[in-house]
Motif scaffolding. Sequence first.
Motif, PDB file in Angstrom:
ATOM      1  N   LEU A  88       0.723  -1.251   0.124  1.00  0.00           N
ATOM      2  CA  LEU A  88      -0.021   0.011  -0.088  1.00  0.00           C
ATOM      3  C   LEU A  88       0.791   1.389   0.057  1.00  0.00           C
ATOM      4  CD1 LEU A  88      -2.845   1.581   0.452  1.00  0.00           C
ATOM      5  CD2 LEU A  88      -2.544   1.081   2.792  1.00  0.00           C
ATOM      6  N   LYS A  92       1.070   4.031  -3.195  1.00  0.00           N
ATOM      7  CA  LYS A  92       0.781   5.503  -2.955  1.00  0.00           C
ATOM      8  C   LYS A  92       1.931   6.318  -2.541  1.00  0.00           C
ATOM      9  CE  LYS A  92      -4.198   4.126  -1.577  1.00  0.00           C
ATOM     10  NZ  LYS A  92      -4.532   4.598  -2.839  1.00  0.00           N
ATOM     11  N   GLN A 267      -8.566  -1.431   4.861  1.00  0.00           N
ATOM     12  CA  GLN A 267      -9.428  -0.561   3.679  1.00  0.00           C
ATOM     13  C   GLN A 267      -9.532   0.803   4.330  1.00  0.00           C
ATOM     14  OE1 GLN A 267     -10.084  -1.603   1.068  1.00  0.00           O
ATOM     15  NE2 GLN A 267     -11.021   0.275   0.080  1.00  0.00           N
ATOM     16  N   LYS A 270      -6.375   2.739   3.698  1.00  0.00           N
ATOM     17  CA  LYS A 270      -6.431   3.143   2.198  1.00  0.00           C
ATOM     18  C   LYS A 270      -7.394   4.416   2.082  1.00  0.00           C
ATOM     19  CE  LYS A 270      -5.737  -1.421   0.151  1.00  0.00           C
ATOM     20  NZ  LYS A 270      -6.606  -2.320  -0.825  1.00  0.00           N
ATOM     21  N   LYS A 271      -8.496   4.340   2.716  1.00  0.00           N
ATOM     22  CA  LYS A 271      -9.466   5.541   2.451  1.00  0.00           C
ATOM     23  C   LYS A 271      -8.949   6.631   3.135  1.00  0.00           C
ATOM     24  CE  LYS A 271     -13.671   4.765   3.834  1.00  0.00           C
ATOM     25  NZ  LYS A 271     -14.911   4.585   4.795  1.00  0.00           N
ATOM     26  N   ASP A 274      -6.005   8.163   0.981  1.00  0.00           N
ATOM     27  CA  ASP A 274      -6.754   8.876  -0.143  1.00  0.00           C
ATOM     28  C   ASP A 274      -7.149  10.272  -0.014  1.00  0.00           C
ATOM     29  OD1 ASP A 274      -5.975   6.627  -2.010  1.00  0.00           O
ATOM     30  OD2 ASP A 274      -7.789   5.733  -1.767  1.00  0.00           O
TER      31      ASP A 274
END
Length: 300
Positions: A88, A92, A267, A270-271, A274
């Motif tokens: 991850l 990113k 998750q 990740k959110k 972002d």
Amino acid sequence: MSKKNPRDMVGYGSKDKKIEWPNNARIAVQIVLNYEEGAENCVLNGDSHSETFLSEIIGAQPVKGRHINMESLYEYGSRAGFWRLHKLFQEKKIPITVFGVGMALEKNPEVCNAIIEAGYEVASHGWRWIDYQNIKKSEEKKHMNLAIKSHTKIFGERPNGWYTGRCSPNTRDLVIEDGGFLYDSDSYSDDLPYWETRNKKKQLIIPYTLDNNDMRFATNQGFNTGDHFFSYLKDSFDVLYEEGKTNPKMMSVGLHCRLIGKPGRIQSLKKFLDYILKHEDVWICKRIDIAKHWIKNYSE
């Protein structure tokens, strides 16, 4: 502060220290990945009992022998969790600081190689992932020296940062006496770095966090779902980002391979990543970057 009462209850106070981050960022976001797996309490490590802290077994009791369930829960972090998180961060392009426990790092050369290749900063998280509260100062010093030696052997240079976590009243003194750390993170007392002076020696303190931290997935009154974690991180970021219009601050996020590295939790991370990547004027950095910036610009 005084010898009788060494606690600083004032800090920056009403002055609300005015600072500037690089490129006039409104907030410095710093991601920490704790790597502890294999250095926890375990009879195989010569300990008298099994680990009880920060696993899926909330409220675990010490076992005077091998606790196979606890061992395998920690093993998940090194076997699977680290790699899911590493992928991850690479995707990113997120720079991170690893709080690495010496004994744990020595048990997984593949993880160490990945850390080196990725250019992550590794701050020392001690030699063992145990509670040092009641350990003799001489023993804690011995472990600090072992951690520095191990780190130097693996990464080719001594660590610039220190964080014990389950520290003792002697830890800060030992860090300052060593004299080789650019920063110490065994503090949760501010949203900005600060200097502490003991015996005429100055030490930079870069506070860490126990609330913007996935450890609360494994504690009472903690996060039950990824949505809880994301919501809490988002709220923290939003407040600090708003304050950053006039008074930039720092936001630390604490992660553990065996906790946030689970499929049902990652998750939320990740959110969050972002979300902050959509904002302008955000400095996502390593802890050493903050330390060097502070030393250069705010030495007093």
